[in-house]
Design an enzyme around this catalytic site. Sequence first.
Site, PDB file in Angstrom:
ATOM      1  N   SER A 126       4.354   5.503  -5.737  1.00 15.06           N
ATOM      2  CA  SER A 126       3.986   4.728  -5.818  1.00 15.06           C
ATOM      3  C   SER A 126       3.369   5.079  -7.181  1.00 15.06           C
ATOM      4  CB  SER A 126       2.480   4.163  -5.107  1.00 15.06           C
ATOM      5  OG  SER A 126       2.310   2.963  -4.839  1.00 15.06           O
ATOM      6  N   GLU A 229     -14.880   1.521  -9.835  1.00 16.73           N
ATOM      7  CA  GLU A 229     -15.016   0.812 -11.361  1.00 16.73           C
ATOM      8  C   GLU A 229     -14.156   0.952 -12.089  1.00 16.73           C
ATOM      9  OE1 GLU A 229     -17.474   3.020  -9.590  1.00 16.73           O
ATOM     10  OE2 GLU A 229     -18.772   2.239  -8.995  1.00 16.73           O
ATOM     11  N   HIS A 290       5.491   1.381   2.897  1.00 12.86           N
ATOM     12  CA  HIS A 290       5.495   1.682   1.992  1.00 12.86           C
ATOM     13  C   HIS A 290       5.233   3.309   1.856  1.00 12.86           C
ATOM     14  CE1 HIS A 290       4.348   2.180  -2.452  1.00 12.86           C
ATOM     15  NE2 HIS A 290       3.014   2.033  -2.220  1.00 12.86           N
TER      16      HIS A 290
END
Length: 311
Positions: A126, A229, A290
């Site tokens: 990924s 964040e 996946h």
Amino acid sequence: MNRYSKIFSSFISFNAKNQIILARYQHTSIPKPVTLVEDVYNPSNGTADPERCLIIAHGLFGFRTNWRSLAKAFSDRANIKVVTVDMRNHGDSPHTASMTYFDMASDLMQTIRKHKTPKTILMGHSMGGKASMLVALQEPALLRKLIVVDIAPTVSASLGEIPLYNRILLDNIDKIQHEKDIVAARRAMDKILQASVESLKNKSIRDFLLMLIVHDEASGQFVWRANLEVLEEYMDDIMYFPKEFDNATTNVETLFIGGGKSNYINDEAIPIMERLFPKHRLIRIPNAGHWVHSERPQEFLKCVLPELEIK
């Protein structure tokens, strides 16, 4: 429609084929590699071939320990040194203010050079697969082979979900601070995730995300093992593939391994893969999604082991 469904619908649009699209935005940065925390696996019954090394890069929200069992199996069965890393802003590796694929590729290049093996195989899943592709496109001489797990050099199929998951996690960490231990904290967050959006009714996805919660002894708080964040700020970069490589190519021998039930490597991605990686092959593992390596580990081993036998 709940709050998160409303947020999601406010920033997506659809193309003529009713596919979710977002504006393609990329940060620019001068890559400054960081030293990635790693685990090294050598054969339990002997010494690894000093010329070969397999380096594994995990995906978004993952950790090097996700690959522990497979890394041991690769090392023992292929007589090879295997290195698993925490990508930047994940796990024990440095948390940084920048998270482009150029940053991540520079980290992997530094790791490759550190181990100094002439026959390096780089494997990424990924997000880690996209970063690994950049290594092959930028510095092909560093690699003998590239293995890319269920991702293509295109926009990710999870574009409509992952940014939302990240926001849900950030919004709700305060709601579990009163829990007595990590088990209770994860149980409480599990209920929040399950009630947030339809796709998080999938227990496998929730379980994967819940592993991000850890207890920080210094602060006494439950915290995330990833720098959410910064991941949120760079989510467009992570979901897309760098436009600088739209017309690039590499001669590195490449194996793409896709899940038979996954849509991360779709028909539209094939011509792009052929252009960027002309020496590529594609294998799809039936009945795998996946996370093909964890859903079908034995079949995955059978696909990868022949790639590690470099003469």
